[in-house]
Scaffold this active site. Sequence first.
Site, PDB file in Angstrom:
ATOM      1  N   LYS A  27      48.412  18.826  73.778  1.00  0.00           N
ATOM      2  CA  LYS A  27      48.051  17.667  72.959  1.00  0.00           C
ATOM      3  C   LYS A  27      48.702  17.758  71.572  1.00  0.00           C
ATOM      4  O   LYS A  27      49.274  16.780  71.082  1.00  0.00           O
ATOM      5  CB  LYS A  27      46.522  17.592  72.847  1.00  0.00           C
ATOM      6  N   ARG A  32      52.973  15.514  67.898  1.00  0.00           N
ATOM      7  CA  ARG A  32      54.083  15.779  66.971  1.00  0.00           C
ATOM      8  C   ARG A  32      55.407  15.296  67.535  1.00  0.00           C
ATOM      9  O   ARG A  32      56.318  14.944  66.786  1.00  0.00           O
ATOM     10  CB  ARG A  32      54.115  17.274  66.652  1.00  0.00           C
ATOM     11  N   GLY A 100      41.352  13.211  65.655  1.00  0.00           N
ATOM     12  CA  GLY A 100      41.471  13.787  64.317  1.00  0.00           C
ATOM     13  C   GLY A 100      42.909  14.134  63.977  1.00  0.00           C
ATOM     14  O   GLY A 100      43.347  13.983  62.833  1.00  0.00           O
ATOM     15  N   SER A 173      43.288  25.305  58.604  1.00  0.00           N
ATOM     16  CA  SER A 173      43.410  24.071  59.383  1.00  0.00           C
ATOM     17  C   SER A 173      44.870  23.683  59.549  1.00  0.00           C
ATOM     18  O   SER A 173      45.561  23.380  58.568  1.00  0.00           O
ATOM     19  CB  SER A 173      42.655  22.926  58.692  1.00  0.00           C
ATOM     20  N   GLN A 175      45.775  21.011  60.933  1.00  0.00           N
ATOM     21  CA  GLN A 175      45.887  19.570  60.665  1.00  0.00           C
ATOM     22  C   GLN A 175      46.173  19.328  59.196  1.00  0.00           C
ATOM     23  O   GLN A 175      47.016  18.490  58.846  1.00  0.00           O
ATOM     24  CB  GLN A 175      44.616  18.847  61.112  1.00  0.00           C
ATOM     25  N   ASP A 321      39.640  25.444  69.527  1.00  0.00           N
ATOM     26  CA  ASP A 321      39.199  24.381  70.440  1.00  0.00           C
ATOM     27  C   ASP A 321      38.570  24.929  71.718  1.00  0.00           C
ATOM     28  O   ASP A 321      38.073  24.159  72.543  1.00  0.00           O
ATOM     29  CB  ASP A 321      40.395  23.498  70.830  1.00  0.00           C
ATOM     30  N   LYS A 348      33.951  19.177  64.474  1.00  0.00           N
ATOM     31  CA  LYS A 348      34.924  18.760  65.491  1.00  0.00           C
ATOM     32  C   LYS A 348      34.449  17.415  66.071  1.00  0.00           C
ATOM     33  O   LYS A 348      33.682  16.699  65.443  1.00  0.00           O
ATOM     34  CB  LYS A 348      35.070  19.844  66.554  1.00  0.00           C
ATOM     35  N   ARG A 352      29.896  21.182  67.600  1.00  0.00           N
ATOM     36  CA  ARG A 352      30.021  21.952  68.850  1.00  0.00           C
ATOM     37  C   ARG A 352      29.076  23.139  68.931  1.00  0.00           C
ATOM     38  O   ARG A 352      28.794  23.616  70.031  1.00  0.00           O
ATOM     39  CB  ARG A 352      31.476  22.385  69.071  1.00  0.00           C
TER      40      ARG A 352
HETATM   41  C1  S3P Z   1      45.075  20.585  65.807  1.00  0.00           C
HETATM   42  C2  S3P Z   1      44.472  21.478  64.963  1.00  0.00           C
HETATM   43  C3  S3P Z   1      43.066  21.908  65.115  1.00  0.00           C
HETATM   44  C4  S3P Z   1      42.496  21.563  66.477  1.00  0.00           C
HETATM   45  C5  S3P Z   1      42.869  20.191  66.917  1.00  0.00           C
HETATM   46  C6  S3P Z   1      44.376  20.013  66.975  1.00  0.00           C
HETATM   47  C7  S3P Z   1      46.474  20.198  65.559  1.00  0.00           C
HETATM   48  O1  S3P Z   1      42.281  21.253  64.136  1.00  0.00           O
HETATM   49  O2  S3P Z   1      41.096  21.695  66.460  1.00  0.00           O
HETATM   50  O3  S3P Z   1      42.335  19.933  68.216  1.00  0.00           O
HETATM   51  O4  S3P Z   1      47.118  19.635  66.470  1.00  0.00           O
HETATM   52  O5  S3P Z   1      46.970  20.483  64.464  1.00  0.00           O
HETATM   53  P1  S3P Z   1      42.082  21.918  62.663  1.00  0.00           P
HETATM   54  O6  S3P Z   1      43.438  22.116  62.143  1.00  0.00           O
HETATM   55  O7  S3P Z   1      41.309  20.936  61.851  1.00  0.00           O
HETATM   56  O8  S3P Z   1      41.326  23.179  62.903  1.00  0.00           O
END
Ligand code: S3P
Length: 440
Positions: A27, A32, A100, A173, A175, A321, A348, A352
């Site tokens: 995913k 990306r 997210g 993180s 993200q 995750d 999340k 969770r």
């Molecule tokens: C992700 C980063 C993670 C993960 C999410 C996907 C990503 O989140 O939980 O499912 O693709 O960068 P966090 O960076 O907020 O931990």
Amino acid sequence: MGGAPDLSFSIQPGGSLNGTLQVPGDKSISHRSIMLGALAEGETRIRGFLEGEDALATLAAFRRMGVRIEGPDGGRVLVNGVGLHGLREPGGPLDMGNSGTSMRLLCGLLAGQGFPVTLVGDASLSRRPMRRVTEPLARMGALIEASPDGTAPLHIRPTAGLKGIDYALPVASAQVKSSLLLAGLYAAGETCVSEPAPTRDHTERMLRGFGYEVRTSPGRACLTGGGRLIGCDLDVPGDISSAAFFLVGASIAPGSDLTLTQVGMNPTRVGVINILRAMGADIEVMNPREAGGEPVADLRVRSAELHGIRIPEDQVPLAIDEFPALFVAAACAQGETLLTGAEELRVKESDRIQVMADGLSALGVEVEPRPDGIRIQGGPMGGGHLDSRGDHRIAMSFAIAALRAQAPIGIADCANVNTSFPGFAALARGVGLGISEQHP
Ligand code: S3P
């Protein structure tokens, strides 16, 4: 998109997992691949793209911003990149659904565009914290307005210009790191992000694959704005986060012998294997190789007697995750498992820690949720009716738990499994899980 409590699972207890299967594409990499392909010059051909709702939300957003995208068709996507400055104003808010990753990464990517844009999401996404990206982006000069709680919708306005910053992430993180690096493509000077613990590094790897220089050292990534991305061919490996349900399932179900092919083995993602092995799991890594700039391997997993452990905190971001599935492993293990340093799990797609604690105790497992983790005492599991609270990974984790339950398990609100793992029930049935789906 997603969210509606219109699908439930019912799973017969017992059985084992046998055979060979390939889980769908990763995913994180699928998101990306669309984002970087859209910002690149020339064509990007993607194979193995995850046709789940989250990655499709990202794809739809770029179509709305004028990018011609062919597919997905059997995991194949052709993105006709428009270059860093070729996106167009969409004719209304962009819906990120349950995702997210889409919202946080796009927030950074769109902060440097010359048009206004609004990002919205479903009920779950609209509760999740966004200040972690909007605050550092504001320091870069971005103009982003969130709700008073710091949540979506996010209204992004064009700015006179972004400037690079050197930012130490308060939470580990990927993200947030990725959001700032994507904004950094549009910023004057250098953008650097330091992380308190290593997180998934797909953005850094993939930017390099698109010909963009990223300077990395352990726990730190820097880039300079104003470069170009060049379209490329991409093979998306299988998602280790989806493989996790089967790694746990085959470990806990006596008589299992399951091979998962072409699983992404990026070192920043393999916490689930490290943790399961520490619990006594029998996971063999076969045929390790490289595909599309990422390590991949086939994984053979056979049932094993698991024992409880204290989960090392340095593994938390590497398995972030996978904890719902790992909690099921802990419930089936001898003795106690203790997780600490994992408060992120509370923000999340659902809380969770709480939702898993509620479900496991409904199955008769002794659990003690804590602010930053959980204590789980392994023991026998009964059956019953559970609610996934619309969280895809919780639905799939409890489905796998049925392999060791003493009575059937019913799970409500499972439609969001399609956000990350379309076809989960059929694939799981094919290797031995007694799962059926009920649409009302
Ligand atoms: C992700 C980063 C993670 C993960 C999410 C996907 C990503 O989140 O939980 O499912 O693709 O960068 P966090 O960076 O907020 O931990």
